[in-house]
Motif scaffolding. Structure first.
Motif, PDB file in Angstrom:
ATOM      1  N   MET A  78       0.768  -1.247  -0.082  1.00 21.63           N
ATOM      2  CA  MET A  78      -0.108   0.022   0.083  1.00 21.63           C
ATOM      3  C   MET A  78       0.848   1.230   0.100  1.00 21.63           C
ATOM      4  N   GLY A  80       2.027   4.975   0.841  1.00 22.14           N
ATOM      5  CA  GLY A  80       2.080   5.896   2.122  1.00 22.14           C
ATOM      6  C   GLY A  80       1.448   7.154   1.735  1.00 22.14           C
ATOM      7  N   PHE A  82       0.422   5.816   5.522  1.00 23.74           N
ATOM      8  CA  PHE A  82      -0.373   4.764   5.891  1.00 23.74           C
ATOM      9  C   PHE A  82       0.422   4.091   7.230  1.00 23.74           C
ATOM     10  N   ASP A  83      -0.633   3.819   8.103  1.00 24.57           N
ATOM     11  CA  ASP A  83      -0.574   3.174   9.452  1.00 24.57           C
ATOM     12  C   ASP A  83      -0.289   1.779   9.147  1.00 24.57           C
ATOM     13  N   TYR A  84       0.739   1.119   8.852  1.00 19.43           N
ATOM     14  CA  TYR A  84       0.652  -0.089   8.571  1.00 19.43           C
ATOM     15  C   TYR A  84       0.587  -1.377   9.622  1.00 19.43           C
ATOM     16  N   SER A  89      -5.460   4.203   6.658  1.00 19.79           N
ATOM     17  CA  SER A  89      -4.818   4.993   5.561  1.00 19.79           C
ATOM     18  C   SER A  89      -4.824   6.631   6.186  1.00 19.79           C
ATOM     19  N   LEU A  90      -3.755   7.049   5.921  1.00 16.80           N
ATOM     20  CA  LEU A  90      -3.421   8.381   6.408  1.00 16.80           C
ATOM     21  C   LEU A  90      -3.112   9.225   5.192  1.00 16.80           C
ATOM     22  N   ILE A  91      -3.507   8.905   3.942  1.00 19.85           N
ATOM     23  CA  ILE A  91      -3.073   9.337   2.601  1.00 19.85           C
ATOM     24  C   ILE A  91      -4.075  10.745   2.557  1.00 19.85           C
ATOM     25  N   TYR A 101      -8.957   8.798   3.768  1.00 15.19           N
ATOM     26  CA  TYR A 101      -7.968   9.326   4.950  1.00 15.19           C
ATOM     27  C   TYR A 101      -8.793   8.774   6.426  1.00 15.19           C
ATOM     28  N   LYS A 102      -7.925   8.068   6.916  1.00 18.97           N
ATOM     29  CA  LYS A 102      -8.321   7.622   8.483  1.00 18.97           C
ATOM     30  C   LYS A 102      -9.638   6.497   8.324  1.00 18.97           C
ATOM     31  N   PHE A 122      -0.251  -5.163   6.061  1.00 21.01           N
ATOM     32  CA  PHE A 122      -0.081  -4.239   5.151  1.00 21.01           C
ATOM     33  C   PHE A 122       1.538  -3.928   5.067  1.00 21.01           C
ATOM     34  N   ASN A 124       4.426  -0.873   3.092  1.00 20.45           N
ATOM     35  CA  ASN A 124       4.754   0.051   2.042  1.00 20.45           C
ATOM     36  C   ASN A 124       4.924  -0.538   0.582  1.00 20.45           C
TER      37      ASN A 124
END
Length: 314
Positions: A78, A80, A82-84, A89-91, A101-102, A122, A124
């Motif tokens: 995924m 970034g 991103f909180d893997y 998702s933090l995009i 997002y979130k 998940f 990167n």
């Protein structure tokens, strides 16, 4: 290992404009072709437009592979930020997948696919890409290798001493902005609009025109070559890698620019081969399969921060 298909794990590669999924046979290091599934994604769509495509693509791969979804071990590459660890998702501010997002992606996929949360991992996407190339692709015999992915965004990773880590240089300062402003799809779209007043969807039309020796397109590609050479110089100067591997959609046009990039780096004192991906879009899925199979970096392993500077290349 999966009981239904010994030696196989489900690898998923998610980008700003696509999703690909397939079982990976670890005993033979190959994609299980009958399970291969790929879909285009509306990168700026609402959550349902994006997530429904993801679900359908993954479901199709599971069904084509003839395995029980509840037993699937799924590794997802995924982009970034991103909180893997938590699967969130933090995009934002990246011009792709921003509506997610979130969003708790792990919980959503687990619920819709009936896959236990603990079976969804998940990582990167650039890190997964380089991990795949380092284990069974273009740089598999290189002890220290760098990897970049060029597409909707710019990914970067380092593989050394058997460990592959995200370098996260796409958002690093570069020229008048950040790296992604000069090497991603949006740079080609913006530059072409600036010079012609016309809109294009991605970089492909520019490369197609350059291949037919169109002067304007050749000029744009020339600017891209300079940008990429500067970036790779900065990326490699401290690492002194054995090789650099390039992937992503823009890498598909490598015959139009990679030789000149190599020549530029030699002029700058970096005699390191820059090579195209050997695995293409399958690289990240292989990387996720190896990751799921226990080949993971040491806990809390990190890379030192790096600054990106500009050079004058003539």
């Amino acid at each position: 290992m999966l009981k239904e298909h010994k030696g196989s794990l489900l690898g998923v590669d998610i980008g700003g404009s696509h999703i690909t999924a397939s079982l990976i046979d670890m005993t033979e290091a190959r994609v299980v072709s009958k399970s291969y599934s790929r879909e285009k994604v509306k990168d700026n769509g609402v959550p349902e437009e994006i997530l429904d495509v993801w679900i359908n693509c993954i479901k199709r791969s599971i069904e084509l592979g003839g395995i029980n979804g509840s037993n699937v071990k799924m590794g997802i590459a995924m982009p970034g930020p991103f909180d893997y660890e938590r699967g969130i998702s933090l995009i934002t501010g990246m011009n792709k997948l921003e509506s997610l997002y979130k969003t708790d992606i792990r919980t959503y996929l687990s619920t819709k696919l009936a896959i236990p949360k603990e079976n969804i991992i998940f990582r990167n996407d650039a890190e997964a890409f380089l991990h795949g190339e380092a284990h069974c692709g273009a740089v598999k015999r290189v002890s220290t290798a760098l990897g970049i992915t060029l597409g909707t965004g710019v990914g970067s990773a380092i593989h050394t001493a058997g460990t592959t880590l995200d370098a996260n240089l796409g958002i690093s300062p570069f020229k008048e902005g950040i790296v992604e402003d000069y090497l991603s799809t949006r740079w080609f779209v913006s530059r072409y609009r600036e010079l012609t007043g016309k809109e294009i969807a991605d970089a492909k039309p520019v490369f197609d025109l350059a291949a037919s020796r169109d002067p304007l397109a050749l000029g744009i590609v020339g600017d891209f070559i300079t940008n990429l050479s500067e970036f790779l110089y900065n990326f490699s100067i401290r690492e002194r890698p054995g090789a650099i591997v390039v992937g992503g959609n823009i890498a598909k046009a490598y015959p139009l620019y990679l030789d000149q990039v190599n020549a530029n780096l030699v002029k700058l004192g970096i005699d390191v081969p820059v090579v195209p991906s050997a695995l293409g879009e399958d690289a990240a899925m292989f990387g996720m399969a190896y990751y799921l199979n226990g080949n993971r970096p040491e806990e809390n392993a990190t890379l030192p921060s790096r600054e990106i500077t500009s050079l004058n290349i003539h």
